[in-house]
Design an enzyme around this catalytic site. Sequence first.
Site, PDB file in Angstrom:
ATOM      1  N   ASP A   1       0.799  -1.229   0.000  1.00 34.10           N
ATOM      2  CA  ASP A   1       0.000   0.000   0.000  1.00 34.10           C
ATOM      3  C   ASP A   1       0.825   1.268   0.000  1.00 34.10           C
ATOM      4  OD1 ASP A   1      -2.669  -0.632  -0.021  1.00 34.10           O
ATOM      5  OD2 ASP A   1      -2.747  -1.056   2.131  1.00 34.10           O
TER       6      ASP A   1
HETATM    7  C1  GLC Z   1      -1.779  -3.677   5.447  1.00 31.68           C
HETATM    8  C2  GLC Z   1      -3.004  -3.669   4.548  1.00 31.68           C
HETATM    9  C3  GLC Z   1      -2.809  -4.638   3.379  1.00 31.68           C
HETATM   10  C4  GLC Z   1      -1.520  -4.366   2.664  1.00 31.68           C
HETATM   11  C5  GLC Z   1      -0.355  -4.378   3.640  1.00 31.68           C
HETATM   12  C6  GLC Z   1       0.954  -3.989   2.989  1.00 31.68           C
HETATM   13  O1  GLC Z   1      -1.667  -4.890   6.075  1.00 31.68           O
HETATM   14  O2  GLC Z   1      -4.143  -4.060   5.285  1.00 31.68           O
HETATM   15  O3  GLC Z   1      -3.887  -4.514   2.490  1.00 31.68           O
HETATM   16  O4  GLC Z   1      -1.337  -5.341   1.670  1.00 31.68           O
HETATM   17  O5  GLC Z   1      -0.609  -3.448   4.676  1.00 31.68           O
HETATM   18  O6  GLC Z   1       1.006  -2.659   2.612  1.00 31.68           O
END
Ligand code: GLC
Length: 804
Positions: A494
């Site tokens: 993210d």
């Molecule tokens: C958090 C989010 C997930 C994402 C991860 C890595 O766990 O909930 O959707 O893939 O971060 O950024």
Amino acid sequence: MKYGYFNDETREYVITNPKTPTKWINYVGNLKFGGFVDQTGGSLICKGDPALNRIVKYLPQLPSYEFNGETTYIRVKENDSYNIFSPYYVPTLDKYDLYECRVGLGYSKYISEINGIRTEITVFVPENDPRLIRDIKVTNLRTTPVELDLIPVVEYTHFDALKQFTNADWVPQTMESKLIEEENGFKVLTQNAFMNRGTSVNYFTSNHPISSIESDRKIFLGDNEFGTWANPLSLQNEELSNYEASRGDNIGALLHHLGEIAPGESKRVITQLGQGEEISREQNSINKYRDEKNVDEAFNSLAKFWDNYLSKLQVETPDEQMNTLLNIHNPRQCYITKNWSRDLSLYQLGFGGRGIGFRDSSQDVLGVIPNYPEDARELIEKLLHTQKRNGSAMHQFFASTMEANEGDSRERPDRPDYYGDDHLWIVQSVCSYVKETGNIDFLNKEIPFYEKDSEGNPQESGTVLEHLKRSVHFTRNDTGANGLPLLGFADWNDTINLPTGAESFINAHLYGKALLELIDLLEFLGETETVETYKTWYAEMKEVVNNVGWDGEWYIRYIDHDGEPLGSHKNAHGQIYVNGQTWATISGFATEERAETALDSVYRILNTKNGIKLSYPGFNGFDPNKGGITTYPPGAKENGGIFLHTNPWAMIAETIVGNGDRAFEYYKQVNPVYKNDKIDEYEIEPYVYPQNILGDEHPQFGLGRNSWLSGTSSWMYQAGTKYILGIMAAYDGLIINPCIPKEWDGFKATKYFRNATYEIEVINSNHISKGVKSMTVDGEKIEGNKAPIFNDGKTHKVVVVLED
Ligand code: GLC
């Protein structure tokens, strides 16, 4: 062992010292009604939506000694004043002769002994009649009779959890409490927000006569005199004020005189905290749970649910810590994570309109499918409702309204409004469900796509299979200059949101994995033409990945708009990312040689004794062109932290290349059960996986955070059961293909599959990691390593011998 121990017989973790380094919690109930309770009895309870319908005021950010939403006081008259203490440790912080918080399956049980009084309190939410039950038993351990009062207390919050922080006049002006007296001395204390009248009312009551109540925090504490939660001044009075607060900080305190308790004698009081539309409509169910028998029954039925849930797979390996986790805590965490998504934990407080994530839940269901497939299917269906006609998906949705949105990309209209990976995960979820259950019909179920016409009706619907096909079709047509799938606003990571967009290797691998799954499924269904097409697409992407992705010793992770790589030795920061390597193996895109080289690079550069880092070296300073990743210091979260969600993928990849020793080394080093012995470094609950542990670039290397609700749980369960132990459902049977440490002599497992029980024994007297030499089912030798489907309700014995 400093704060507690595992009791596998009772399937509990027993906290013996309430002063844990962070709050340690357990979940009760579910999103419809429930929340969590912590190790000192505090609770955060809500109904329907933790952001919009909060009941109890629990502020996780406060220090652990502070009052935390709920407690119970016990008082004994000594000379002219009352000796007051709480059986939960907080808020009175007394010295106990015994303290236990037993973290159980769907309940927590608190046992304490102090001042010659033993208190046992079981806290849970009945499955079908949502309310928080506190079943309190007080026993006199003294040699003389004792007269006790019992005063359970709850502090309410405004239903809109954020409001209390943003308007400290409006909120108190809207709160009101009322007392309902019943004939037999029973009372119900209600509380609501003025504007919710007639639509929702909180209630707090018990199954014992209540002699007086308090509903105003100021009066209860004796705030004028600076009374505290540790020593509420009003408890020195014979009775509480019976004041029905028409504003202010509302609480519910119920004073019960338990009378004289003889030595060895016990008394039981059951409290209920619930919410209904109108109290008159709740009266029957309130009465029901005043009856001890019904409370016992509800508790037993909860236990039965968990018995059944866990019975679907039980393992007996040479590693006891693995057994503890795979038989109890890991599947439990999978179910809790599936239920709560990322909505409510000590770290996620339901604020910010996040809702249920398409990507996250698609992965969460994978951890529930083996144990409760129909429950997983319900969530899969909801997710498919939020898939768009073009095959991409809405990023998140609210279960109560099914309204969806496009996540953080909403704040950046200049960037893509979709995530390049979301829709690809659901292919694995659906295929996994069908393999587990054999419910092929599900693939023909019509489910609308998300887009609505002006009347709010869906514009188009398609079968589940059509949804899956559109997923891969979307990515097939959404590629960049190099032929790789576009990043969108972000992919799994993210925090990398490149302003000019990028091409993403993990999206390529997810696409590859989705194609492999669909090829397998369509071959089974006999759709040969599409199989051929998908095989071509797969081969094309494999070629692109290998042509533009290889960096020499590992695969790169992204290619930016200018054609520059991220995750390459050419970069100053973030030279190597774990997902680029593990997923290249899982997708099958990496050649055997490259897979091994890439996985060796992971071991060499990214592995630490506390887990594998997401990337290295960490960025050191904010860079708006890279995005959220640079908001963290090196070694934290996505910036080179041990982002645990990624670790099981490394285990899975190692089993694919046959390296059982390394897969297990990775498994063991993050197994929280082992952390019990170094908990002062790790700090968080040793009975669940966290989302992240600080990496070795950070001064607090080894510190865990964001426990409970994480994709780590589902993937660790899969890595342990499907890949290391190798017990994997297929469309036409149960595959047994272990990849275990060479030193193991073998293991046993009992797996329920398609209405039959498979008693599996794996023999490894040759001490290898992988390779099934022979397999017998009920004494008969069979070809290959797939046990047939029996569907006969009986038990079948499967013996597997490993040999090179
Ligand atoms: C958090 C989010 C997930 C994402 C991860 C890595 O766990 O909930 O959707 O893939 O971060 O950024």
